[in-house]
Design a protein around this motif. Structure first.
Motif, short mmCIF file in Angstrom:
data_model
loop_
_atom_site.label_atom_id
_atom_site.label_comp_id
_atom_site.label_asym_id
_atom_site.label_seq_id
_atom_site.Cartn_x
_atom_site.Cartn_y
_atom_site.Cartn_z
N GLU A 1 0.80 -1.38 0.17
CA GLU A 1 -0.09 -0.04 0.13
C GLU A 1 0.82 1.38 -0.06
OE1 GLU A 1 -3.19 -0.34 -0.41
OE2 GLU A 1 -2.92 -2.48 -0.48
N ALA A 2 0.52 2.13 -0.38
CA ALA A 2 1.01 3.54 -0.49
C ALA A 2 1.34 3.96 0.94
CB ALA A 2 0.41 4.73 -1.15
N PRO A 3 2.57 4.48 1.19
CA PRO A 3 3.06 4.68 2.63
C PRO A 3 2.36 6.01 3.12
CG PRO A 3 4.52 5.56 0.95
CD PRO A 3 3.73 5.00 0.10
N GLY A 4 1.41 6.85 2.31
CA GLY A 4 0.89 7.63 2.92
C GLY A 4 1.42 9.02 3.66
N VAL A 5 2.57 9.18 3.05
CA VAL A 5 3.46 10.43 3.50
C VAL A 5 3.09 11.60 2.54
CG1 VAL A 5 5.61 11.33 3.98
CG2 VAL A 5 5.09 8.97 4.40
N ALA A 6 2.73 12.70 3.20
CA ALA A 6 2.58 13.84 2.43
C ALA A 6 3.78 14.69 1.94
CB ALA A 6 1.57 14.88 3.22
N VAL A 7 4.00 14.49 0.74
CA VAL A 7 5.20 15.03 0.06
C VAL A 7 4.65 16.17 -1.02
CG1 VAL A 7 7.23 14.48 -1.43
CG2 VAL A 7 6.29 12.83 0.33
N LYS A 8 5.62 17.26 -1.10
CA LYS A 8 4.93 18.34 -1.91
C LYS A 8 6.47 18.33 -3.18
CE LYS A 8 5.45 21.58 1.11
NZ LYS A 8 5.66 22.66 1.86
N ALA A 9 5.77 18.96 -3.97
CA ALA A 9 6.60 18.91 -5.60
C ALA A 9 7.99 19.96 -5.10
CB ALA A 9 5.79 19.61 -6.56
N SER A 10 7.93 20.94 -4.05
CA SER A 10 8.83 21.54 -3.61
C SER A 10 9.94 21.07 -2.87
CB SER A 10 8.48 23.13 -3.24
OG SER A 10 7.78 22.73 -1.98
N ASP A 11 9.63 19.93 -2.25
CA ASP A 11 10.30 19.02 -1.31
C ASP A 11 11.76 18.61 -1.88
OD1 ASP A 11 8.63 19.19 0.72
OD2 ASP A 11 7.79 17.36 0.52
N LEU A 12 12.73 18.85 -1.12
CA LEU A 12 13.91 18.21 -1.35
C LEU A 12 13.96 16.81 -1.76
CD1 LEU A 12 17.11 19.40 -2.01
CD2 LEU A 12 17.40 18.96 0.20
N ALA A 13 14.38 16.30 -2.97
CA ALA A 13 14.39 15.16 -3.23
C ALA A 13 15.78 14.37 -3.47
CB ALA A 13 13.72 14.69 -4.60
N TYR A 14 16.77 15.21 -3.93
CA TYR A 14 18.26 14.60 -4.22
C TYR A 14 19.24 15.44 -3.72
CZ TYR A 14 16.03 11.30 -7.72
OH TYR A 14 15.58 10.45 -8.15
N LEU A 15 20.33 15.03 -3.39
CA LEU A 15 21.79 15.88 -3.31
C LEU A 15 22.49 15.19 -4.42
CD1 LEU A 15 22.38 16.44 0.34
CD2 LEU A 15 21.52 18.14 -1.03
N MET A 16 22.77 15.91 -5.64
CA MET A 16 23.50 15.17 -6.58
C MET A 16 24.89 15.70 -6.61
SD MET A 16 21.45 12.87 -8.10
CE MET A 16 22.22 12.70 -9.60
N PHE A 17 25.97 15.00 -6.18
CA PHE A 17 27.32 15.32 -6.35
C PHE A 17 27.62 15.25 -7.77
CE2 PHE A 17 27.36 14.19 -1.77
CZ PHE A 17 27.95 15.12 -1.28
N THR A 18 28.12 16.40 -8.21
CA THR A 18 28.71 16.38 -9.69
C THR A 18 29.88 15.65 -9.88
OG1 THR A 18 29.79 18.44 -9.05
CG2 THR A 18 27.45 18.69 -10.23
N SER A 19 29.92 15.28 -11.01
CA SER A 19 31.19 14.28 -11.48
C SER A 19 32.29 15.28 -11.65
CB SER A 19 30.86 13.27 -12.29
OG SER A 19 30.32 13.79 -13.46
N GLY A 20 32.74 16.10 -10.69
CA GLY A 20 33.62 16.98 -11.11
C GLY A 20 35.19 16.54 -11.47
N THR A 21 35.87 17.20 -12.32
CA THR A 21 37.16 16.99 -12.75
C THR A 21 38.12 17.70 -12.03
OG1 THR A 21 36.83 18.46 -14.74
CG2 THR A 21 36.39 16.11 -14.97
#
Length: 538
Positions: free
Chosen positions: A170-190
């Motif tokens: 079943e769906a976990p039932g957590v209220a999540v907004k489109a503006s909520d932080l979803a990722y921290l993406m470390f760039t593959s920096g050189t």
């Protein structure tokens, strides 16, 4: 001129993992979402929604919830995709980590991102004990695969991902907004330790929508993904774009040159992507009678290679490209529908994106004049939110209401963007700015060369141009012949002074050349390079 942006019927507040996956399951049901090529497992859109519910509820039972920062340290697999989407359904923040990272850099990633839980492949966790003393806030280690009973992180509870996957459907039932932080993406920096880019739930879906819409993805498409899923190109662009098109992902663990075309053909892939060095490696394979024996419609190559048009003819496909940054967004797009005369450009701005080329005073430059590429989005929630815990770097990049990319290029009279080089890769010699990219394109055009990298060598007065060259198997070439080829095809001040041959160039897992390593190498070993001015090793 910008292209219209299709929102695929989703309002901004619907751009969350839970809403879109549930909707796709309802619409597509038994349509195949994912085929994992190494073992043949398949999953439908209904499976995607149900399995990620199970994962989410299992993780929720461990105490992982809204706002938790969770490292996802895995090689490409269905389980990695399920884990990331499950975290999205909980409102937690997924932090995908490069599988090659270890030691001090691993510690940096985990501490800088404020990680409280780690989901990791079993074959990676033996790297954790040396970091343990610096990770007191990590409370959970969830392991994919078989692992020993010994706890690699003494302060963390160790459990199996398989157990978490047995949660309620079943769906976990957590209220999540489109503006909520979803990722921290470390760039593959050189250039060293990376910054963590903050992406909202809406950002990831916006990138997927842009990719799908701009390249014309269709529901009968099959997207071959061999890029690492910890990279935005594979996850936020390819995977999300495929979902938006109701199409199918054909996932493999990693790029393999020897198996590449066999895998593409056997999967029936219609959309493929080659990033950085990959295109050179594929192109430089010996031509074969079956090169056009594939179902590929679109090959997305970034950056656009010099041999792009010939690649279309050889493999019977159309080449597309883009100018995209994890630090901001997918910005410009070159599609198969753009004029042949614009081949080599990065295309025009995608819908809702403004592109400007500015000078040192931040004022816009006229068409044809090279300056720094600056970007601005008209779509709320469609770009990165800035650098995590780096407010000064965020303000510096976003100054004067424009995102400053650190890249150099120019716009032509028709609004097409032409990439010149990275600002940090520009070489200053004899009062001229030399584009490393332009020198590389010319050297790569030699019949004996697989790939090269051009960079600055140290000098007392000004930069000198150095080049590291990888030759095709069975070919021989002297440093003098490299220099003669350059002298025939470029301005005299661009011709490299220092030349070396290597078996391979140093690349990161995203297959981008790590020029900082080459700069360090030439600074320490300049005497081993052939010197044009002395016609011998320096």
């Amino acid at each position: 001129m910008t292209r219209p942006q299709h929102n695929f019927g989703y309002a901004y507040d619907q751009m969350t993992v839970a809403t879109i996956l549930a909707d796709k399951a309802a619409r597509n049901g038994d349509r195949t979402f994912l085929t994992f090529l190494p073992d043949g497992r398949t999953f439908t859109y209904a499976d995607l929604d149900t399995i990620t519910n199970r994962y989410a509820n299992g993780l929720k039972a461990l105490g992982i919830g809204r706002g938790a920062h969770v490292a996802v340290w895995m090689a490409n697999s269905p389980e990695m995709i399920f884990s990331i989407f499950a975290l999205g359904k909980l409102g937690a923040v997924a932090v995908p980590l490069n599988t090659a990272v270890r030691g001090q850099l691993l510690t940096y990633y985990l501490t800088h991102a404020d990680i409280s839980a780690i989901i990791a492949d079993a074959d990676l966790i033996d790297r954790l004990p040396e970091c343990a003393a610096d990770l007191p806030d990590v409370r959970h280690l969830i392991v994919h695969g078989e692992f020993a009973d010994a706890a690699p992180l003494p302060g963390a509870e160790t459990s199996s991902l398989a157990a978490a996957a047995a949660g309620s459907p079943e769906a976990p039932g957590v209220a999540v907004k489109a503006s909520d932080l979803a990722y921290l993406m470390f760039t593959s920096g050189t250039t060293g330790p990376s910054k963590a880019n903050m992406l909202a739930q809406s950002t990831a879906w916006s990138w997927g929508m842009s990719t799908s819409n701009s390249y014309g993805y269709r529901s009968d498409d099959r997207t071959h993904i061999c890029l690492p899923l910890f990279h935005a190109a594979a996850m936020q662009c390819q995977t999300y774009a495929t979902i938006m098109a109701d199409a199918q992902v054909c996932l493999t663990t990693k790029f393999s040159l020897s198996n590449y075309w066999d895998e593409v053909r056997q999967s029936g892939a219609t959309i493929i992507a080659l990033l950085g060095s990959m295109a050179n490696w594929v192109w430089n394979q010996p031509p074969a009678a079956g090169d056009r024996d594939n179902d590929v419609r679109i090959c997305n190559v970034t950056p656009m290679p010099r041999f792009g048009r010939a690649m279309e003819e050889r493999f019977g496909l159309r080449v597309a490209s883009s100018y995209s940054l994890t630090d901001y967004a997918m910005s410009t797009i070159f599609t198969p529908h753009d004029p042949v005369s614009k081949f080599g450009s990065a295309g025009r701005p995608r819908g809702g994106m403004e592109v400007r080329v500015v000078g040192e005073d931040d004022q816009p430059l006229p068409p044809g004049e090279v300056g720094e590429i600056a970007l601005r989005s008209e779509n709320p929630g469609g770009t990165s939110l800035g650098y995590y815990k780096r407010p000064e770097a965020t303000l510096e990049a976003w100054r004067n209401l424009w995102f400053h990319t650190g890249d150099r290029g120019y716009l032509d009279d028709d609004g097409y963007l032409w990439f010149v080089d990275r600002k940090k890769d520009a070489i200053r010699r004899r009062g001229e700015n030399i584009s490393a990219y332009e020198v590389e394109q010319i050297i790569d055009g030699h019949d004996a060369v697989v790939q090269c990298a051009v960079y600055a060598a140290p000098s007392d007065a000004e930069d000198e141009v150095a080049v590291s060259v990888v030759l095709k198997e069975g070919f021989e070439l002297s440093p003098q012949e490299i220099v003669e080829h350059c002298a025939r095809n470029m301005a005299h001040y661009m011709v490299p002074r220092y030349v070396e041959f290597r078996a391979e160039l140093p690349v990161n897992p995203s297959l981008k050349v790590e020029k900082f390593k080459l700069r360090e190498h030439v600074a320490k070993n300049l005497g081993d390079f052939w010197d044009r001015l002395q016609d011998k090793p320096a």
